[in-house]
Design a protein around this motif. Structure first.
Motif, PDB file in Angstrom:
ATOM      1  N   ARG A   5       1.484  43.741  47.041  1.00  0.00           N
ATOM      2  CA  ARG A   5       1.547  42.434  46.384  1.00  0.00           C
ATOM      3  C   ARG A   5       0.242  42.155  45.640  1.00  0.00           C
ATOM      4  N   LYS A   6      -0.873  42.485  46.251  1.00  0.00           N
ATOM      5  CA  LYS A   6      -2.172  42.258  45.602  1.00  0.00           C
ATOM      6  C   LYS A   6      -2.276  43.063  44.312  1.00  0.00           C
ATOM      7  N   LEU A   9      -0.181  41.362  41.712  1.00  0.00           N
ATOM      8  CA  LEU A   9      -0.832  40.140  41.230  1.00  0.00           C
ATOM      9  C   LEU A   9      -2.004  40.470  40.299  1.00  0.00           C
ATOM     10  N   LYS A  13      -2.282  39.349  36.487  1.00  0.00           N
ATOM     11  CA  LYS A  13      -3.470  38.626  36.018  1.00  0.00           C
ATOM     12  C   LYS A  13      -4.004  39.256  34.732  1.00  0.00           C
ATOM     13  N   VAL A  65      -1.142  32.755  39.718  1.00  0.00           N
ATOM     14  CA  VAL A  65      -1.480  34.117  40.135  1.00  0.00           C
ATOM     15  C   VAL A  65      -2.863  34.137  40.782  1.00  0.00           C
ATOM     16  N   TRP A  97       3.539  35.422  43.188  1.00  0.00           N
ATOM     17  CA  TRP A  97       2.570  34.329  43.211  1.00  0.00           C
ATOM     18  C   TRP A  97       3.055  33.127  44.024  1.00  0.00           C
TER      19      TRP A  97
END
Length: 112
Positions: A5-6, A9, A13, A65, A97
């Protein structure tokens, strides 16, 4: 290979930041001034309004985000920031997000 997930994201971004830079360049007329022809100017100004709206949407999505990344750093990224319950992993796959569980998100929509 599935992304975390990071990672997703962070990718979002970067993508949103690039989009925002393009919209800002358009608004600053980096590619040239308004056309001399009045009808062309009208079309350009309509395009500017569309880009303004898109820029606002991208800024809001980027804010969300960044907020989600901050929450992940704090160890709260998997929990609803309203009720504290776990956010369904399937919801996070669709909306990485997301900071609200589906119940709280629906409640918030009803309040608006």
């Amino acid at each position: 290979m599935a992304k975390t997930r990071k990672e997703e994201l962070e990718r979002l971004k970067q993508e949103l930041t690039r989009r925002l830079e393009r919209y800002e360049a358009h608004q600053h007329r980096d590619e040239g001034k308004l056309e001399a022809d009045f009808s062309e100017q009208a079309v350009q100004r309509q395009n500017d309004e569309v880009v303004d709206h898109l820029e606002l949407e991208v800024r809001e999505e980027l804010r969300q985000v960044i907020h989600a990344l901050d929450r992940l750093e704090e160890g709260e990224g998997e929990r609803c920031e309203r009720c504290g319950d776990a956010i369904n992993p399937e919801r996070l796959k669709i909306l990485p997000w997301a900071s609200l569980c589906i119940r709280c998100a629906e409640d918030e929509e009803e309040e608006e």
